[in-house]
Design a protein around this motif. Structure first.
Motif, PDB file in Angstrom:
ATOM      1  N   ARG A 181       9.188 -12.876 -15.046  1.00  0.00           N
ATOM      2  CA  ARG A 181       8.665 -13.270 -16.343  1.00  0.00           C
ATOM      3  C   ARG A 181       7.524 -12.349 -16.761  1.00  0.00           C
ATOM      4  N   PRO A 182       7.877 -11.066 -17.036  1.00  0.00           N
ATOM      5  CA  PRO A 182       6.825 -10.092 -17.338  1.00  0.00           C
ATOM      6  C   PRO A 182       6.045 -10.436 -18.608  1.00  0.00           C
ATOM      7  N   THR A 183       6.549 -11.341 -19.430  1.00  0.00           N
ATOM      8  CA  THR A 183       5.777 -11.721 -20.614  1.00  0.00           C
ATOM      9  C   THR A 183       4.753 -12.794 -20.272  1.00  0.00           C
ATOM     10  N   GLY A 184       4.748 -13.285 -19.048  1.00  0.00           N
ATOM     11  CA  GLY A 184       3.755 -14.269 -18.628  1.00  0.00           C
ATOM     12  C   GLY A 184       4.105 -15.673 -19.072  1.00  0.00           C
ATOM     13  N   LEU A 185       3.276 -16.619 -18.633  1.00  0.00           N
ATOM     14  CA  LEU A 185       3.551 -18.014 -18.939  1.00  0.00           C
ATOM     15  C   LEU A 185       3.319 -18.317 -20.422  1.00  0.00           C
ATOM     16  N   PHE A 186       2.406 -17.548 -21.037  1.00  0.00           N
ATOM     17  CA  PHE A 186       2.050 -17.850 -22.427  1.00  0.00           C
ATOM     18  C   PHE A 186       2.482 -16.748 -23.397  1.00  0.00           C
ATOM     19  N   GLY A 187       2.978 -15.653 -22.871  1.00  0.00           N
ATOM     20  CA  GLY A 187       3.313 -14.519 -23.725  1.00  0.00           C
ATOM     21  C   GLY A 187       4.599 -14.773 -24.485  1.00  0.00           C
ATOM     22  N   TRP A 197      15.128  -1.111  -6.364  1.00  0.00           N
ATOM     23  CA  TRP A 197      16.208  -1.991  -6.799  1.00  0.00           C
ATOM     24  C   TRP A 197      15.646  -3.176  -7.570  1.00  0.00           C
ATOM     25  N   VAL A 198      14.674  -3.891  -6.976  1.00  0.00           N
ATOM     26  CA  VAL A 198      14.136  -5.059  -7.694  1.00  0.00           C
ATOM     27  C   VAL A 198      13.386  -4.635  -8.963  1.00  0.00           C
ATOM     28  N   SER A 199      12.575  -3.567  -8.883  1.00  0.00           N
ATOM     29  CA  SER A 199      11.777  -3.180 -10.050  1.00  0.00           C
ATOM     30  C   SER A 199      12.660  -2.738 -11.210  1.00  0.00           C
ATOM     31  N   PHE A 200      13.643  -1.886 -10.926  1.00  0.00           N
ATOM     32  CA  PHE A 200      14.461  -1.335 -12.003  1.00  0.00           C
ATOM     33  C   PHE A 200      15.489  -2.362 -12.484  1.00  0.00           C
ATOM     34  N   ARG A 201      15.971  -3.205 -11.563  1.00  0.00           N
ATOM     35  CA  ARG A 201      16.905  -4.261 -11.959  1.00  0.00           C
ATOM     36  C   ARG A 201      16.274  -5.144 -13.029  1.00  0.00           C
ATOM     37  N   TYR A 202      14.963  -5.441 -12.847  1.00  0.00           N
ATOM     38  CA  TYR A 202      14.294  -6.308 -13.811  1.00  0.00           C
ATOM     39  C   TYR A 202      13.589  -5.502 -14.899  1.00  0.00           C
ATOM     40  N   GLY A 203      13.981  -4.233 -15.024  1.00  0.00           N
ATOM     41  CA  GLY A 203      13.560  -3.443 -16.168  1.00  0.00           C
ATOM     42  C   GLY A 203      12.087  -3.120 -16.249  1.00  0.00           C
ATOM     43  N   LEU A 204      11.403  -2.989 -15.100  1.00  0.00           N
ATOM     44  CA  LEU A 204       9.977  -2.638 -15.160  1.00  0.00           C
ATOM     45  C   LEU A 204       9.818  -1.162 -15.478  1.00  0.00           C
ATOM     46  N   ARG A 205       8.991  -0.885 -16.478  1.00  0.00           N
ATOM     47  CA  ARG A 205       8.752   0.501 -16.877  1.00  0.00           C
ATOM     48  C   ARG A 205       7.262   0.756 -16.976  1.00  0.00           C
ATOM     49  N   GLY A 206       6.919   2.023 -17.019  1.00  0.00           N
ATOM     50  CA  GLY A 206       5.549   2.432 -17.323  1.00  0.00           C
ATOM     51  C   GLY A 206       4.507   1.765 -16.440  1.00  0.00           C
ATOM     52  N   SER A 207       3.501   1.181 -17.092  1.00  0.00           N
ATOM     53  CA  SER A 207       2.387   0.588 -16.360  1.00  0.00           C
ATOM     54  C   SER A 207       2.842  -0.552 -15.458  1.00  0.00           C
ATOM     55  N   TYR A 208       3.845  -1.295 -15.888  1.00  0.00           N
ATOM     56  CA  TYR A 208       4.314  -2.423 -15.086  1.00  0.00           C
ATOM     57  C   TYR A 208       4.895  -1.935 -13.767  1.00  0.00           C
ATOM     58  N   PHE A 209       5.639  -0.830 -13.816  1.00  0.00           N
ATOM     59  CA  PHE A 209       6.192  -0.271 -12.590  1.00  0.00           C
ATOM     60  C   PHE A 209       5.057   0.201 -11.678  1.00  0.00           C
ATOM     61  N   ALA A 210       4.060   0.852 -12.276  1.00  0.00           N
ATOM     62  CA  ALA A 210       2.911   1.326 -11.487  1.00  0.00           C
ATOM     63  C   ALA A 210       2.235   0.156 -10.779  1.00  0.00           C
ATOM     64  N   LEU A 211       2.043  -0.940 -11.515  1.00  0.00           N
ATOM     65  CA  LEU A 211       1.334  -2.087 -10.937  1.00  0.00           C
ATOM     66  C   LEU A 211       2.147  -2.759  -9.842  1.00  0.00           C
ATOM     67  N   VAL A 212       3.461  -2.870 -10.048  1.00  0.00           N
ATOM     68  CA  VAL A 212       4.258  -3.579  -9.042  1.00  0.00           C
ATOM     69  C   VAL A 212       4.338  -2.763  -7.751  1.00  0.00           C
ATOM     70  N   THR A 213       4.402  -1.427  -7.860  1.00  0.00           N
ATOM     71  CA  THR A 213       4.425  -0.622  -6.637  1.00  0.00           C
ATOM     72  C   THR A 213       3.089  -0.756  -5.890  1.00  0.00           C
TER      73      THR A 213
END
Lengths: 312, 288
Positions: free
Chosen positions: B278-284, A98-114
């Motif tokens: 803030r997936p773009t980071g503080l400076f992104g 819910w939190v990951s997809f709500r904030y639109g995490l995809r690909g590598s970002y989803f892998a890292l957050v899990t």
């Protein structure tokens, strides 16, 4: 083609206890099948849904801990505690999804957050009292079907065969059902899927909940099998790695891929142990090498390659 | 309060080394657009290299820095050329999986070869301290801090002022255009992977005098490095520097108030929050 392979594998699976009833032989197949099922859980989300998780340990460990804590600390019947573990795994999966997809995490970002979530769980499980902390949690030995413990290994083996068959059937259902078609559409192109009217968020959420409940089931079975848990075995990084290796080697997004992959990898690990002796870490070195070689030469995995070969 | 200042200063010295690790990671991400999961494992490998070099020849870790930086640069170049690039087949998840595979091999290879024992090195000046604002900082930490800032500065100038740096920035901005003006993109990719890996070797030389090495440290560091990079903005140079310093301080202060074991959570929680909000980071500036 793959249907024939499936029946062939089931027949072989039922013959395995006839080959030898020795404890080591059956334990090898039990652990292999357990990780085949965990791989199938990962495959549901990554293979069919395209969401690569590096943190399936979070669901596996939660299932294992809930089952163990309910029976050890609260005296709940292990079967009911197990159901609690399955539900707990699914709920944690849905929450992380819910939190990951709500904030639109995809690909590598989803892998890292899990991965980060799994690490948070590991550190917490090591620190709080209810999990037994660093000492771990021991489930008292109470042989008997009513206590979800089996005297003979063969019973446990058949339970795992049933579990793996159920996992393959879930994957087959994804291949045939409307929900599965939505999920594959999301994997192929999320924006296009949304444009077609597929509710992408809901589909991904359902997929991660299903995948996590399956991983939680694997955790419950693990707890009943080994009767001991600590933060490392439940939430350790190697659990997440095991979950993804089998499907990638066997064939991502195929129903039999995770099973074939797990058998190949564990067979290879066991063979290496026979050749060089039991060195910790050695089997995982081999798994890593196989992973890279597979990605290079057979990116669709063994089952994917067989399918293509069969279509010629 | 008298506990807080040393914690902050200690955090800054650790954070500077995190920043060097993160600079390597952000360089690889910024140019190749790949998440290098093997970064932490390469750091662990570099720590072992420092350890064994010291054990065999007695060479000071700081003196070993140039040797190891060159060696690991070559290693990174080869990994990109021979493993990562052929495996990609143009798919991002293949690269992610390939670097994970490399990490698994390095981590477990170290476990199989060198066992899980914790190793440290003894240096004659390890317990010397310097006084900063009334707080005492171990000498190796102070050296590490300034050396880390120096390395960041050198890397920054190299990217801004040299031909290689210009080529790297060109490839990062516009791959096809760079190819059209005659830049060998594959070579630049491998150079970036090499430079990123050299950063890791430099960080290892600065880290080992006050730290330890086990096969598991890579796994711990990869998350720290990713947190730093994500916090600063993927691909952002100043972001990695500030992110590293900030993270070092957060870790030290969280460790002070929550205790060592729970203090680790601080980093992961920051990581998750930054990724979510803030997936773009503080400076992104670019969207993720």
């Amino acid at each position: 083609m793959s249907r024939a392979l499936g029946w062939l594998m089931l027949a072989a699976a039922l013959a395995i206890p006839q080959v030898s009833g020795s404890s080591a032989w059956l334990t090898f197949w039990i652990t292999t099948l357990l990780f085949a099922y965990l791989g199938q859980a990962w495959n549901v989300l990554a293979g069919y849904g395209g969401q690569f998780s590096f943190g399936h340990a979070a669901f596996f460990g939660t299932g294992a801990y809930i089952a163990a804590i309910l029976q050890v600390r609260y005296g709940v019947n292990p079967w009911i505690a197990g159901l609690g573990g399955v539900a707990g795994g699914g709920i944690v999966g849905a929450a992380i999804g819910w939190v990951s997809f709500r904030y639109g995490l995809r690909g590598s970002y989803f892998a890292l957050v899990t991965l980060a979530f799994a690490e948070v769980f590991r550190v917490l499980a090591n620190a709080v009292a209810i999990t037994g902390g660093g000492q771990g949690l021991l489930i008292p030995l109470k042989p008997g079907v009513e206590h979800f413990q089996f005297v003979d290994r063969a019973s446990f083996y058949y339970l795992l065969v049933a579990l793996v068959v159920s996992g393959v059937l879930i994957a087959r259902w994804l291949e045939a059902s409307r929900f599965g078609a939505w999920l594959v559409a999301v994997r192929e192109n999320e924006d296009a899927a949304r444009a077609l009217g597929i509710r992408v968020f809901r589909v991904k959420l359902a997929a991660i909940a299903l995948s996590a409940a399956m991983a939680g089931t694997a955790g419950v079975v693990y707890a009943q099998l080994f009767l001991y848990l600590d933060a490392g075995v439940a939430y350790g990084g190697h659990v997440s790695v095991e979950a993804l290796l089998g499907p990638i080697v066997g064939g991502l997004g195929t129903a039999l891929g995770p099973v074939v992959g797990a058998i190949l990898l564990h067979g290879l690990g066991e063979a290496a142990k026979g050749v060089v002796g039991a060195t910790p870490g050695l089997n995982l070195v081999l798994y890593g090498v196989v992973l890279v070689i597979m990605l290079r030469f057979l990116p669709n995995g063994v089952v994917g390659w067989l399918k293509r070969w069969g279509q010629r | 309060m008298e506990l807080l200042l040393p914690a902050v200063l200690n955090g800054l010295t650790t954070g500077a080394i995190y920043a060097v690790v993160a600079l390597g990671l952000t360089l690889i991400y910024g140019v190749l657009h790949i998440v290098n999961f093997a970064h932490g494992s390469l750091l662990m490998l570099a720590l072992y290299a420092v350890y064994f070099l010291h054990a065999a020849t007695g060479i000071d870790p700081y003196a070993a820095l140039p040797i190891l930086a060159v060696g690991f640069f070559a290693l990174g170049y080869v990994i990109q050329r021979l493993v990562v690039q052929p495996v990609s087949h143009g798919k991002d998840q293949n690269i992610l999986m390939a670097t994970l595979g490399i990490a698994i091999v390095i981590d477990n290879g170290a476990l199989a070869l060198w066992s899980s024992n914790t190793r440290t090195i003894d240096l004659p000046y390890a317990f010397d301290v310097v006084e900063v604002l009334g707080a005492f900082i171990p000498l190796p930490k102070a050296i590490g801090f300034f050396a880390a800032l120096g390395i960041a500065g050198v890397l920054w100038i190299a990217i801004q002022r040299t031909d290689l740096g210009r080529a790297i920035r060109a490839v990062a901005k516009e791959r096809q255009g760079a190819r059209l003006v005659g830049i060998r993109v594959e070579h630049i990719y491998a150079m970036c992977f090499g430079l990123g890996t050299a950063c890791v070797a430099a960080a290892a030389c600065l880290l080992l005098p006050t730290f330890y090495v086990t096969p598991q440290v890579g796994y711990a560091f990869v998350l720290v490095a990713f947190t730093t990079v994500v916090l600063g903005g993927m691909g952002s140079f100043p972001g990695a520097l500030v992110g590293g310093l900030l993270l070092g301080v957060v870790e030290a202060v969280a460790g002070l108030y929550l205790g060592e074991s729970l203090g680790q959570i601080g980093i992961f929680v920051i990581f998750i929050l930054v990724l979510l909000f803030r997936p773009t980071g503080l400076f992104g500036a670019k969207a993720a």
